[in-house]
Write an enzyme that holds these catalytic residues in place. Structure first.
Site, short mmCIF file in Angstrom:
data_model
loop_
_atom_site.label_atom_id
_atom_site.label_comp_id
_atom_site.label_asym_id
_atom_site.label_seq_id
_atom_site.Cartn_x
_atom_site.Cartn_y
_atom_site.Cartn_z
N LYS A 83 50.81 37.28 -77.47
CA LYS A 83 49.99 38.42 -77.02
C LYS A 83 50.94 39.44 -76.43
O LYS A 83 52.02 39.10 -75.95
CB LYS A 83 48.99 37.98 -75.95
CG LYS A 83 47.82 38.92 -75.79
CD LYS A 83 46.71 38.55 -76.75
CE LYS A 83 45.59 39.56 -76.76
NZ LYS A 83 44.45 39.08 -77.56
N ASP A 87 43.67 44.69 -79.83
CA ASP A 87 42.87 44.07 -78.76
C ASP A 87 42.29 45.27 -77.99
O ASP A 87 42.19 46.37 -78.56
CB ASP A 87 43.73 43.15 -77.87
CG ASP A 87 42.89 42.26 -76.96
OD1 ASP A 87 42.32 41.28 -77.43
OD2 ASP A 87 42.78 42.57 -75.75
P1 NDP Z 1 37.80 47.70 -77.34
O1 NDP Z 1 38.90 48.42 -76.68
O2 NDP Z 1 37.37 48.10 -78.70
O3 NDP Z 1 36.51 47.71 -76.41
C1 NDP Z 1 36.57 47.17 -75.12
C2 NDP Z 1 35.23 47.38 -74.46
O4 NDP Z 1 35.18 46.65 -73.24
C3 NDP Z 1 34.98 48.82 -74.11
O5 NDP Z 1 33.59 49.05 -74.12
C4 NDP Z 1 35.53 48.90 -72.69
O6 NDP Z 1 35.00 49.95 -71.91
C5 NDP Z 1 35.11 47.57 -72.13
N1 NDP Z 1 36.07 47.16 -71.09
C6 NDP Z 1 37.38 46.92 -71.26
N2 NDP Z 1 37.98 46.60 -70.10
C7 NDP Z 1 37.00 46.66 -69.19
C8 NDP Z 1 36.97 46.42 -67.81
N3 NDP Z 1 38.08 46.07 -67.12
N4 NDP Z 1 35.79 46.55 -67.18
C9 NDP Z 1 34.66 46.89 -67.87
N5 NDP Z 1 34.63 47.13 -69.19
C10 NDP Z 1 35.77 47.00 -69.82
O7 NDP Z 1 38.23 46.15 -77.34
P2 NDP Z 1 37.66 44.95 -78.20
O8 NDP Z 1 36.23 45.14 -78.52
O9 NDP Z 1 38.61 44.69 -79.30
O10 NDP Z 1 37.84 43.75 -77.16
C11 NDP Z 1 36.78 43.30 -76.32
C12 NDP Z 1 37.07 41.87 -75.89
O11 NDP Z 1 37.13 41.04 -77.06
C13 NDP Z 1 38.39 41.64 -75.18
O12 NDP Z 1 38.23 40.60 -74.24
C14 NDP Z 1 39.32 41.18 -76.30
O13 NDP Z 1 40.40 40.42 -75.79
C15 NDP Z 1 38.37 40.32 -77.09
N6 NDP Z 1 38.74 40.05 -78.47
C16 NDP Z 1 39.02 41.06 -79.36
C17 NDP Z 1 39.33 40.76 -80.66
C18 NDP Z 1 39.57 41.81 -81.67
O14 NDP Z 1 39.79 41.46 -82.84
N7 NDP Z 1 39.56 43.09 -81.34
C19 NDP Z 1 39.42 39.37 -81.13
C20 NDP Z 1 39.03 38.39 -80.14
C21 NDP Z 1 38.73 38.74 -78.87
P3 NDP Z 1 35.92 51.25 -71.62
O15 NDP Z 1 35.99 51.96 -72.93
O16 NDP Z 1 35.19 51.99 -70.57
O17 NDP Z 1 37.25 50.73 -71.17
O1 2IT Z 2 42.11 37.90 -78.98
C1 2IT Z 2 42.28 37.93 -80.22
O2 2IT Z 2 42.09 36.92 -80.91
C2 2IT Z 2 42.63 39.19 -80.85
N1 2IT Z 2 42.74 40.20 -80.15
C3 2IT Z 2 42.92 39.27 -82.32
C4 2IT Z 2 44.33 38.84 -82.61
C5 2IT Z 2 44.78 39.00 -84.04
O3 2IT Z 2 45.96 38.70 -84.27
O4 2IT Z 2 44.01 39.40 -84.91
#
Ligand code: NDP
Ligand code: 2IT
Length: 449
Positions: free
Chosen positions: A122, A162
């Site tokens: 990561k 992420d």
């Molecule tokens: P994005 O940046 O697309 O969206 C994140 C969302 O969460 C936004 O709505 C953001 O609001 C909100 N957010 C982030 N940090 C905070 C915080 N500290 N407090 C409140 N709201 C918060 O990210 P993803 O959708 O990709 O990721 C969301 C979650 O999913 C994370 O935990 C990530 O690790 C996990 N994840 C993502 C994967 C992926 O493929 N993208 C895979 C597996 C897990 P704002 O815009 O206001 O910051």
């Molecule tokens: O938390 C996760 O699994 C991710 N942000 C996706 C990682 C990836 O390599 O696609």
């Protein structure tokens, strides 16, 4: 176990999120270590909690007013026992070693669960993408890659997105990597379709979460049809979670960002979801705008002084936390259970505190832990790597079918491992054991390295 935990805490006393992630895995795999003295003798667990390599670097860049800015860049190369390091990059002001080590540690087991050959890593930066222009984003990403490029590669370490890193950022990062190396390789996943990306990668995490949730419901003879769902976040994971819930006949009544959440009792339909995608992915606006556009929806501003998040107080059947770590505490978990929630599927990484998890497990609801539930994203990243190696692109149906099969197999592996160790239906223990054993066996085979 207690000794290992003490040792981890003493080495890095300030890394609370990392301790939290390690604590959960240690507790779950205790019976496995008891039955397998070679894991203890070879210090498999002690090696797993120590990253193979940590890279920390300066990222200087120039903002639109001509001021020099300095951020920190990180890459945690946690474990490569079963494949090259693989995991996302997070750009958020809260990013530090503790958060990235917790994410990298979780990633090791998650990637093992996918059945694909990927180790865990990561990275990211404390850079805040909010309010930055496209030009600033490009300059930052280019400068970030100016250092990262020497530490990654298609057979060594393959980053992805992420929080704060989506298609736009992957493009800028890839462009600089390609220029520096003078080669076109699958060194990042989440690329655009016409230059090496995979169909379904943007959708994969959200779709995978809902596929996993459907499998969990099926164990109780239920489906998502007609179920009222709470979703938090409004980014990549949340958007495609909503999309798949709609496909399966469910109704979503909440979404959020760091400024607050909206409650839309009538449900977020496809037109409203299209508005959210444009708002978040193109205009980069706030969820408050949703309530301005759809006045029947109520916007509640975030209030960090509260002991609970009111988003989790609405009556519902299912909850899909999809924002960030520790967004559900014990009070929130109690509210969810008492308001009728029968399933929690974690899209975000580690969204529930240990005390919150205890509430879910004690209540007997279906609780799906993040490293199993959200593994669809990295699984399709793995499929993107396969397609890049073959120099072929699979169809949407092909990738979606493989994603569905992988989520089913993760669900089965969790249930089987939980059953084997006398905790039937406990997906948390099942996921931790199943992921751990695969990595531990590889580490035993490869000796002390
Ligand atoms: P994005 O940046 O697309 O969206 C994140 C969302 O969460 C936004 O709505 C953001 O609001 C909100 N957010 C982030 N940090 C905070 C915080 N500290 N407090 C409140 N709201 C918060 O990210 P993803 O959708 O990709 O990721 C969301 C979650 O999913 C994370 O935990 C990530 O690790 C996990 N994840 C993502 C994967 C992926 O493929 N993208 C895979 C597996 C897990 P704002 O815009 O206001 O910051
Ligand atoms: O938390 C996760 O699994 C991710 N942000 C996706 C990682 C990836 O390599 O696609």
């Amino acid at each position: 176990m207690a000794e290992i935990m003490e040792w981890v805490k003493n080495r890095d006393p300030e890394q609370r999120e990392f301790h939290q992630a390690v604590g959960e895995v240690l507790l779950s795999v205790q019976p496995v270590l008891e039955q397998n003295p070679q894991y203890r003798h070879l210090k498999v667990m002690e090696r797993l909690v120590e990253p193979e390599r940590v890279i920390l670097f300066r990222v200087p860049w120039v903002d639109d007013r001509g001021n020099v800015q300095i951020n920190r860049g990180f890459r945690i190369q946690m474990n490569s026992a079963i494949g090259p390091y693989k995991g996302g990059l997070r750009f958020h002001p809260s990013v530090n070693l503790s958060i990235l080590k917790f994410l990298a540690f979780e990633q090791v087991f998650k990637n093992a669960l996918t059945t694909l050959p990927m180790g865990g890593g990561k990275g990211g930066s404390d850079f805040d993408p909010k309010g930055k222009s496209d030009q600033e984003m490009m300059r930052f990403c280019h400068n970030f890659m100016l250092e990262l490029f020497r530490h990654i590669g298609p057979h060594c370490d393959v980053p992805a997105g992420d929080i704060g890193v989506g298609g736009r950022e992957i493009g800028f990062l890839f462009g600089m990597y390609k220029k520096l190396r003078n080669e076109f390789t699958g060194v990042l996943t989440g690329k655009s379709l016409n230059w090496g990306g995979s169909l379904i990668r943007p959708e994969a995490t959200g779709y995978g979460c809902v596929y996993f949730a459907s499998e969990m419901l099926a164990t109780r003879g239920q489906t998502l049809e007609g179920k009222v769902c709470l979703v938090s976040g409004s980014g990549n994971v949340a958007q495609y979670t909503v999309e798949k819930i709609l496909d399966l006949g469910g109704k979503v009544v909440t979404l959020s960002d760091s400024s607050g959440y909206i409650f839309d009792e009538a449900g977020i339909d496809r037109a409203k979801l299209a508005f959210v995608k444009d708002l978040k992915n193109v205009r980069r606006g706030r969820m408050k705008d949703y309530a301005d556009r759809y006045p029947d929806a109520v916007h509640t501003p975030a209030d960090p002084t509260r002991d609970h998040n009111p988003l989790w107080t609405h009556r519902a059947d299912c909850a899909f936390p999809s924002a960030t770590q520790n967004e559900i505490n014990a009070v929130d978990a109690g509210n969810l259970v008492s308001n009728g929630v029968v399933l929690v599927a974690e899209g975000a990484n580690m969204p529930t505190t240990p005390e919150g998890i205890d509430v879910f497990l004690d209540s007997g609801i279906l609780y799906g832990p993040s490293k199993a539930v959200n593994a669809g994203g990295v699984a399709v990243s793995g499929l993107e790597m396969t397609q890049n190696s073959m120099r072929l692109n699979w169809t949407r149906e092909e990738v979606d079918g493989r994603l569905r099969t992988i989520m089913k197999s993760i669900h089965r592996a969790c249930l089987d491992a939980a059953e084997r160790y006398g905790k039937p239906g406990n997906y948390m223990i099942g996921a931790n054991i199943s992921g751990f054993v695969k990595v531990a066996e590889a580490m035993v085979d490869q000796g002390i390295v």
